[in-house]
Design a protein around this motif. Sequence first.
Motif, mmCIF file in Angstrom:
data_model
loop_
_atom_site.group_PDB
_atom_site.id
_atom_site.type_symbol
_atom_site.label_atom_id
_atom_site.label_comp_id
_atom_site.label_asym_id
_atom_site.label_seq_id
_atom_site.Cartn_x
_atom_site.Cartn_y
_atom_site.Cartn_z
ATOM 1 N N ILE A 1 27.175 -9.965 -18.872
ATOM 2 C CA ILE A 1 26.559 -9.415 -20.077
ATOM 3 C C ILE A 1 25.256 -8.696 -19.765
ATOM 4 C CG2 ILE A 1 25.505 -10.013 -22.309
ATOM 5 C CD1 ILE A 1 27.448 -12.418 -22.391
ATOM 6 N N THR A 2 24.421 -9.307 -18.925
ATOM 7 C CA THR A 2 23.060 -8.791 -18.715
ATOM 8 C C THR A 2 22.837 -8.099 -17.381
ATOM 9 O OG1 THR A 2 22.272 -10.859 -17.732
ATOM 10 C CG2 THR A 2 22.193 -10.692 -20.145
ATOM 11 N N LEU B 1 19.233 -7.474 -26.280
ATOM 12 C CA LEU B 1 20.646 -7.185 -26.551
ATOM 13 C C LEU B 1 20.892 -6.751 -27.992
ATOM 14 C CD1 LEU B 1 22.304 -10.224 -24.705
ATOM 15 C CD2 LEU B 1 22.185 -7.853 -23.906
ATOM 16 N N ASP C 1 22.996 -3.750 -28.798
ATOM 17 C CA ASP C 1 24.423 -3.797 -28.448
ATOM 18 C C ASP C 1 25.033 -5.042 -29.095
ATOM 19 O OD1 ASP C 1 26.939 -3.945 -27.270
ATOM 20 O OD2 ASP C 1 26.241 -3.150 -25.344
ATOM 21 N N LYS D 1 27.971 -6.134 -29.715
ATOM 22 C CA LYS D 1 29.082 -6.809 -29.030
ATOM 23 C C LYS D 1 28.565 -7.722 -27.930
ATOM 24 C CE LYS D 1 32.829 -3.506 -29.876
ATOM 25 N NZ LYS D 1 33.821 -2.600 -29.231
ATOM 26 N N LYS D 2 27.609 -7.213 -27.129
ATOM 27 C CA LYS D 2 27.045 -8.039 -26.050
ATOM 28 C C LYS D 2 26.252 -9.209 -26.627
ATOM 29 C CE LYS D 2 26.742 -4.904 -22.093
ATOM 30 N NZ LYS D 2 25.838 -4.302 -21.092
ATOM 31 N N ARG E 1 28.652 -11.854 -27.673
ATOM 32 C CA ARG E 1 29.164 -12.568 -26.488
ATOM 33 C C ARG E 1 28.106 -13.529 -25.952
ATOM 34 N NH1 ARG E 1 31.094 -8.508 -22.032
ATOM 35 N NH2 ARG E 1 31.281 -10.466 -20.869
#
Length: 848
Positions: A477-478, A616, A619, A621-622, A625
């Motif tokens: 993710i990151t 985040l 974004d 979606k991220k 998650r």
Amino acid sequence: MAKVVFTFKDSAAQTSSVSGNKGATLAKMNNAGLPVPPGFVISTKVFQSIARKISKEVKAFGDLDVSDLDALQQASDRIGKIIHDWELAPDLISQIKRAYSRLGKPAVSVRSSATDEDLAHASFAGQYETFLNVRDVDDVIQKMKDVWASLYSPHAIGYRKRNEIPNNKAKMAVVVQQQLAPTAAGVLFTQDPVSGEDHTVVSAALGLGEGVVSGSVESDRFVLHSKTGKLLSSDVAHKETKIVSDKKGGIETVSVAKTKSDKPALTQKQLVALNKFGRQLAAHFKCPQDVEFAVTGTGIHILQSRPMTAVEAAVAPDEPWDSSVDMRRHWRYRGGPYSRLEEAYTLERLDQMRVCYKETGSSMSYNHVPHVTNGHVFVRSNKHSKKKLAQLHALQTRRVNACLKQGKSYFEGALQSLVEDRLGELKQMRKAVSNFSDLVDYLEASIHVCGYVQGNLHWRQGKPGGRTDWSAEYHKITGRPALEAYTFTQAVQNRMTRLITRIRELARIVQKDAKLKPVFLDRKFDALSAPDIQSRKNVKLFYAKFQSMLRVYGLRAGHGYGTSSNFATPTWNMEPTLAMEMIASYVEQNLNKLDKLEREARAERISITKQTRRQLASDPKKLKRFDKGLKEAVIGVRFLEDHNYYMEQCTMGTMREAIFEVGSEMVQRDMIDTPNDVFHFSIAELKKLAQNDDVCDQRAFVRHRVDELERRKKMSPPKTLGVPPKASETKDEETKEVGLVGQVVKGTGASRGRVTGKAVVALPNKPRPKVHPGDILVAPNVGPDWTPAFAIIGGLVLDSGSLSQHAALVAREYRVPSVMQTKEASSAIRDGQTITVDGDKGIVELGV
């Protein structure tokens, strides 16, 4: 000069005084028609010439203390210099060159052959030098001198002294033998080296046998019936490396082709042939033999044979290992020998694993069909069809996901209440006990509940495939380092953190009392019963809070993943000094500093979580998650400690205390000497005793069972029975280098930071070492029995372990730099050695 170089065919070479024991054995085997690679021996007479020049130095060894390694090394170096500076006679050099030319000038091995080597009572295995793949005659001559010098190495001197062999009596010949390029090689014992059973035991690896002898490569193990050659068991290793000859001379370690890494190093036909050679050699030399062999395209070659040493009297099994077992299936050894009560629990647990597998298809429970013989247990699988397994896995996944959506683990949402109900029923049953028969029934019920929880509920806690790897998900993710992910779960409150809070509270009471503090620092807990200490206000407060802690955590015996606790380990209720030892470790610590670390860890978790969510936010979606992954990771931290508290500590602790109560009652009735003697009775035997009103002395019966257990410990059960296992699938990913590399032990970083301190090595079946603030704990693995001490240790190093186990979580919370999965740290690091743990790099630097 008289002839001093002999081929194996020369009759003089068969004499130990000429060829040394190894050379004489090779010549004898060659004369007997055995497949020995050609070679020659440089006689002991050559060595005797130089021995006269070093006699004074050799005599001086007798005055040295073998524990003074520096003095031994200096004396050894002086002798080595004299040997290497000695100018050889031209005729000797000519004889060596002619013998080498007659071999065809091949690559050769240059090996020691001392007159004190390969003896029945002292093998001298590995004490003297051997050089492989020597490629020219000048190097052969140089290596000959190196072999001579190895006769006086510090470890060879120490070995001779321990075996009472005088230094001036040893003579050294040198064997020069054609070097083979084997496909496989290894060691064969014509008698089991551990149990002494009449079995042929073969260890083999791909490439040269040096890897088997040194233990530096993975090797297969085969056990054959020596008379019939029937394969009794096989343990085929995943072979990642092998040792081969280097084209430039010497040897090198190379990778094994993936297509061959899981295949046996030897074929069935080769094993049968090796067994025949072993029997022939044992008969020829009239004693069990330790044989080195190599396999090439032309067949099997015998490289060495010597008498086996340290073989205990054979302890044959009471009944055949394969008695009444389906040999068409693959059985693997589970453990043993077990006492009667431990066997009862083991079988109950396996039966509950059967239920678990039937209802969930859990991969952790599919090996549940038992075979018990000689107190040892073997298990095999009873697998579902692929279709049935897929249905069960889908159902279990839905169950677990439903709990996760509610913010709970499956344990918390579905299983915890089941465990609490069973424990509650046991508690009520214990209150109703009024006689010995009731107490035995209570013990039986405790074993049933423990088997149910450990075998059934324990293996249905997760979903197939395991939990989401939070560190890997965070990295995806990151793009940040995976190890950083654990900062988001540090200082999350759970059963373990609450226990440590109680221990610290008790340690503060001790620190503030001038009379109480020395008692704990000196670990003289008996002094707590002294009237002048018991009457103190702080002592009364301490005991009130201590008893309060035991009411919650008293069933604790440290069971869980990585633990060294076993079936007989007492609980804190049974031995309160175990808890006091833990408190004493905290008394030595700066508790304010620990409080500060905990606050900082909690603040860092909150801060980095907010910061990452802001980053985040653009974004969605991220971010979604991230939130989902973090939520499951936090649930996982709570689950790890909460399930351990109920399933391992409370359930197994209840069973252990029930065993202790029955044993104590039998001691009270003068039936046995100690409560632990009850381990040697089955439940049926205990019930029969409980129904008999007459007190009956059972001491003779206990002695019989103890002797039986000790005899069974000396048996050597095969690792497998029946058909060999299917070869495991080879993983495509690159294998990470781990273990000792020079002065560094490589592993996997589990908790960040760098620290230098004194190593405290904790090994299985050894007394638990005391740790003090700043010590670095080194062990094969550790479990919940150790984690309360993590707040005071400086670092942690493990041979195995998981980044999500109890030890890793607690280490990260207290900022303890940790390295796991090192493979061999506990054997490579000495107790008391200064080491540096680098959790960021995943390495341990070895000091002095």
